[in-house]
Design an enzyme around this catalytic site. Structure first.
Site, PDB file in Angstrom:
ATOM      1  N   HIS A 119       0.839  -1.192   0.000  1.00  0.00           N
ATOM      2  CA  HIS A 119       0.000   0.000   0.000  1.00  0.00           C
ATOM      3  C   HIS A 119       0.877   1.245   0.000  1.00  0.00           C
ATOM      4  O   HIS A 119       1.963   1.268   0.582  1.00  0.00           O
ATOM      5  CB  HIS A 119      -0.906  -0.004   1.238  1.00  0.00           C
TER       6      HIS A 119
ATOM      7  N   CYS B 141      -3.856   2.766  -4.343  1.00  0.00           N
ATOM      8  CA  CYS B 141      -4.744   3.600  -3.539  1.00  0.00           C
ATOM      9  C   CYS B 141      -4.782   5.004  -4.118  1.00  0.00           C
ATOM     10  O   CYS B 141      -3.840   5.789  -3.939  1.00  0.00           O
ATOM     11  CB  CYS B 141      -4.285   3.630  -2.084  1.00  0.00           C
TER      12      CYS B 141
ATOM     13  N   HIS C 213      -7.842   0.536  -4.039  1.00  0.00           N
ATOM     14  CA  HIS C 213      -8.605   1.404  -3.153  1.00  0.00           C
ATOM     15  C   HIS C 213      -9.025   2.620  -3.975  1.00  0.00           C
ATOM     16  O   HIS C 213      -8.157   3.373  -4.439  1.00  0.00           O
ATOM     17  CB  HIS C 213      -7.757   1.882  -1.979  1.00  0.00           C
TER      18      HIS C 213
ATOM     19  N   ASP D  78     -12.920   3.104  -0.808  1.00  0.00           N
ATOM     20  CA  ASP D  78     -12.092   3.399   0.355  1.00  0.00           C
ATOM     21  C   ASP D  78     -12.581   4.680   1.018  1.00  0.00           C
ATOM     22  O   ASP D  78     -12.736   5.712   0.356  1.00  0.00           O
ATOM     23  CB  ASP D  78     -10.641   3.548  -0.093  1.00  0.00           C
ATOM     24  N   HIS D  79     -12.813   4.604   2.304  1.00  0.00           N
ATOM     25  CA  HIS D  79     -13.318   5.724   3.094  1.00  0.00           C
ATOM     26  C   HIS D  79     -14.651   6.202   2.501  1.00  0.00           C
ATOM     27  O   HIS D  79     -15.249   5.550   1.652  1.00  0.00           O
ATOM     28  CB  HIS D  79     -12.296   6.846   3.183  1.00  0.00           C
TER      29      HIS D  79
ATOM     30  N   TYR E 285     -14.813   5.145   7.809  1.00  0.00           N
ATOM     31  CA  TYR E 285     -15.563   3.962   7.387  1.00  0.00           C
ATOM     32  C   TYR E 285     -17.060   4.033   7.718  1.00  0.00           C
ATOM     33  O   TYR E 285     -17.618   3.111   8.311  1.00  0.00           O
ATOM     34  CB  TYR E 285     -14.921   2.709   7.999  1.00  0.00           C
TER      35      TYR E 285
END
Length: 403
Positions: free
Chosen positions: A241, A279, A306, A359-360, A376
């Site tokens: 990542h 990401c 992501h 993601d998020h 999240y």
């Protein structure tokens, strides 16, 4: 064939149960054995128990996020050989259970950093923000890291002093606690929430005082040399990542922040098992990162994705934005990923699923009455999932019509 829709699930304590994920159209679950400490062996029976619970709800354990790399491996401490062997055994156990994708990172001490966990946008939604001058205020005036002021320009130091002067003692404590504890606790944080946690944190930082960028990179390469042969034998793809954010903080080195960084990592040990977690949110917060060019260059080694977006703010700062609006050209990135997936199918590769997760997300609607880990929320991520899934299906149709 679209990218596989996945969702990060934090185990039985997660406020979003597996039955809901199935209703939302999730195909694969992204999770970990969260109760185990970094450096512990993941027992086969515990892996199978989680795997069976996911399968009972009609899904599969798609990606391990994450099998954490212990600090002793990053610093090559005296305990490193034992920690590496434990990691190798965990890979063997995961492979024996048929789990083939493991996300990890090599960030020292701090996995990710935000200064505001409750940043309100103009519509009333809530996301997270990283304000660089505020982080400097934390580093210089609250944490009081030795030599911290030397890490910042005159302008940032001045802004940091002004910010620290405006914060009450309670606000200073909240800022430090959020950075050191709250954002890290659910992802194997290195500092416990008890005692003098700021001093514990400083002690952790001190273990890197003689480890610069090149030394940390050498430690990563040594780790890959140790574990990748086992990953290959077990049928497991590792995917590193990106640093979050992808620039130096707290005097710590960063080695997974740019296209050059990832090229060096993937060519150091030239194996399909040596891959990348792409990401978009993390990488987009560095202005010189061209996300479209990075996706194109790294596509054959991307094993996990992501997808989130960010808005650039002055002074190296940023906030997390809606999934389709921000600095990331999400259309271009998703199209590259879908084209890569088609190329893998033509080549007969086994890793054609290419799992992604939203993601998020922006905290909206009933998210404000629900408990969730930072970044999240349920509805904010579900909105992002729907947007991204709709976009990828539209891109697939465009590609089909043009072919």
């Amino acid at each position: 064939m679209a990218l596989e829709k996945t969702w990060r699930w934090f185990g039985k304590g997660d406020a979003v149960p597996l039955a809901w994920l199935r209703q939302m159209g999730i195909e694969g679950v992204v999770t970990a054995l969260h109760h185990l400490s970094a450096g512990d062996v993941w027992p086969t029976e515990e892996i199978r128990a989680v795997q069976a619970e996911i399968a009972r709800h009609g899904m599969h354990w798609s990606v391990v996020e994450s099998l954490p790399v212990a600090e002793g491996i990053k610093t090559r401490s005296a305990d490193c050989p034992r920690l590496v062997e434990n990691y190798r055994q965990s890979l063997r156990n995961l492979g024996a259970c048929g789990i083939d994708t493991v996300c990890y990172n090599f960030m020292p001490v701090l996995d990710w950093a935000r200064t505001d966990l409750h940043y309100r946008n103009e519509r009333g939604g809530e996301s997270m923000r990283f304000d660089y001058p505020t982080f400097a205020a934390f580093d210089i005036h609250i944490l009081k890291r030795k030599g911290a002021a030397d890490s910042y320009s005159d302008d940032i130091r001045q802004r940091a002093e002004e910010i620290a002067g405006r914060l009450t003692a309670a606000q200073q404590e909240e800022l430090a606690h959020n950075i050191i504890i709250v954002t890290q606790a659910f992802i194997h944080g290195t500092v416990g929430d008890g005692g003098d946690y700021k001093q514990q944190f400083l002690n952790r930082l001190d273990t890197y005082k003689h480890i610069g960028k090149e030394t940390l990179r050498e430690h990563l390469f040594a780790f890959l040399k140790d574990v990748l042969p086992v990953a290959e034998e077990a049928g497991v793809n590792l995917c590193i990542h990106a640093d979050d954010p992808p620039f130096p903080l707290l005097g710590l080195p960063r080695i997974a922040s740019t296209l050059d960084d990832f090229r060096r990592i993937t060519t150091q040990y030239d194996s399909p098992a040596n891959g990348v977690t792409f990401c978009t949110g993390s990488l987009s917060t560095r202005p010189d990162n061209d996300l479209t060019a990075m996706a194109q260059a790294l596509a054959p080694r991307i094993h996990f994705v992501h997808l989130r977006n960010t808005e650039a703010l002055p002074c190296h700062s940023f906030c997390e934005s809606d999934h389709l609006s921000g600095t990331v050209d999400m259309y271009a990135v998703i199209r590259i990923l879908l084209e890569e997936q088609a190329a893998r199918l033509r080549a007969g590769r086994k890793d054609t699923r290419m799992p992604f997760r939203p993601d998020h997300g922006i905290r909206i609607l009933d998210d404000f009455s629900r408990t969730a880990n930072p970044g999240y929320p349920l509805y904010g991520r579900l909105k992002g999932l729907a947007e991204i899934d709709g976009m990828q299906h539209a891109i697939e149709r465009i590609v089909e019509n043009n072919s």
